[in-house]
Motif scaffolding. Sequence first.
Motif, PDB file in Angstrom:
ATOM      1  N   ARG A  11      31.284 -26.408   2.841  1.00 14.29           N
ATOM      2  CA  ARG A  11      29.939 -26.504   3.409  1.00 14.29           C
ATOM      3  C   ARG A  11      29.184 -27.660   2.764  1.00 14.29           C
ATOM      4  O   ARG A  11      29.285 -27.900   1.564  1.00 14.29           O
ATOM      5  N   LYS A  12      28.411 -28.357   3.603  1.00 11.93           N
ATOM      6  CA  LYS A  12      27.541 -29.423   3.118  1.00 11.93           C
ATOM      7  C   LYS A  12      26.341 -29.544   4.044  1.00 11.93           C
ATOM      8  O   LYS A  12      26.494 -29.583   5.268  1.00 11.93           O
ATOM      9  N   ALA A  13      25.142 -29.567   3.447  1.00 16.53           N
ATOM     10  CA  ALA A  13      23.919 -29.764   4.202  1.00 16.53           C
ATOM     11  C   ALA A  13      23.082 -30.833   3.519  1.00 16.53           C
ATOM     12  O   ALA A  13      23.128 -30.988   2.288  1.00 16.53           O
ATOM     13  N   GLY A  39      29.863 -26.752   8.283  1.00 15.65           N
ATOM     14  CA  GLY A  39      29.422 -25.367   8.318  1.00 15.65           C
ATOM     15  C   GLY A  39      30.423 -24.346   7.824  1.00 15.65           C
ATOM     16  O   GLY A  39      30.361 -23.179   8.222  1.00 15.65           O
ATOM     17  N   HIS A  68      19.571 -29.824   7.519  1.00 16.36           N
ATOM     18  CA  HIS A  68      20.609 -30.225   8.479  1.00 16.36           C
ATOM     19  C   HIS A  68      21.991 -29.883   7.930  1.00 16.36           C
ATOM     20  O   HIS A  68      22.456 -30.482   6.958  1.00 16.36           O
ATOM     21  N   VAL A  69      22.652 -28.921   8.552  1.00 16.74           N
ATOM     22  CA  VAL A  69      23.987 -28.513   8.134  1.00 16.74           C
ATOM     23  C   VAL A  69      25.001 -29.456   8.773  1.00 16.74           C
ATOM     24  O   VAL A  69      25.125 -29.527   9.995  1.00 16.74           O
ATOM     25  N   ASP A 125      28.389 -28.283  -1.124  1.00 21.24           N
ATOM     26  CA  ASP A 125      27.483 -27.179  -1.417  1.00 21.24           C
ATOM     27  C   ASP A 125      28.255 -25.895  -1.700  1.00 21.24           C
ATOM     28  O   ASP A 125      27.790 -25.046  -2.474  1.00 21.24           O
TER      29      ASP A 125
END
Length: 255
Positions: free
Chosen positions: A12-14, A22, A18-19, A58
């Motif tokens: 996951r990275k946002a 997911g 804003h993702v 993340d």
Amino acid sequence: MPEPVLSIRGLRKAFGAHVVLGGIDLDIAVGSIVGLLGPNGSGKSTLLDTVTGFVPKDAGRIELDGRAIESLDPGAISRRGLVRTFQLPRMPARMSVREVMLAAERSGSGLADALLGRRAPSALAVDGLLERLLLTPVAEQPASAISGGQKKLLSIAMALANRPRLLCLDEPTAGVHPNLRQEIMALLRDANAQGVTLVVVEHDMAFIRGLCPRCVVLDRGELIADCAPDDLADHPRVVEAYLGRAGARAARKAA
């Protein structure tokens, strides 16, 4: 599937709200060639950035040959065998094209010999590789002064000279003259035959069809397809990702 060289779980990275990724799960098998596709903004480059340590994740786990690498910096990840190229490669201003390749070739212990199918002193092998990539006319020019397409070719050769276990290429044909795309494809096939696993982000579908037996597709940070290139045109979610819902409906009616 054979043993994965790269295993990604729950990535996951946002950026703020804003993702971008997911929760991606993906395995890349040893010795495979995989196309990583998706419309602009789907998360392809961010996936490469997080996997190679240039952007912190993340959440999630990233393993190379069964060993976690998500806490390592890009240099340490590269030394483990995961190397990447960039859409807009930077080159040193005080070294010629030939000097840059010689430095890369010495660090890679003779991969150019293997790609050219011969044993030769390092300098001769580099000259042969430069000739193959049509870089001989600019061999003595500063590496920073050549065209964007020529920098792309040089960056691929430099990456291969590092003898990676896994090479991730971010749009390797962007800005490259069409006549050279087949040569890039042949070079990557040769590298794969020497044991290099490849992940290729690319928009040129002819290039993908010619090189990649497997494609994975991202859309809005989600993996929506994992199939052969010839199956993409009939995959509903892929068609919708590229054309939108209205376009996908129109395409179905036209068919």
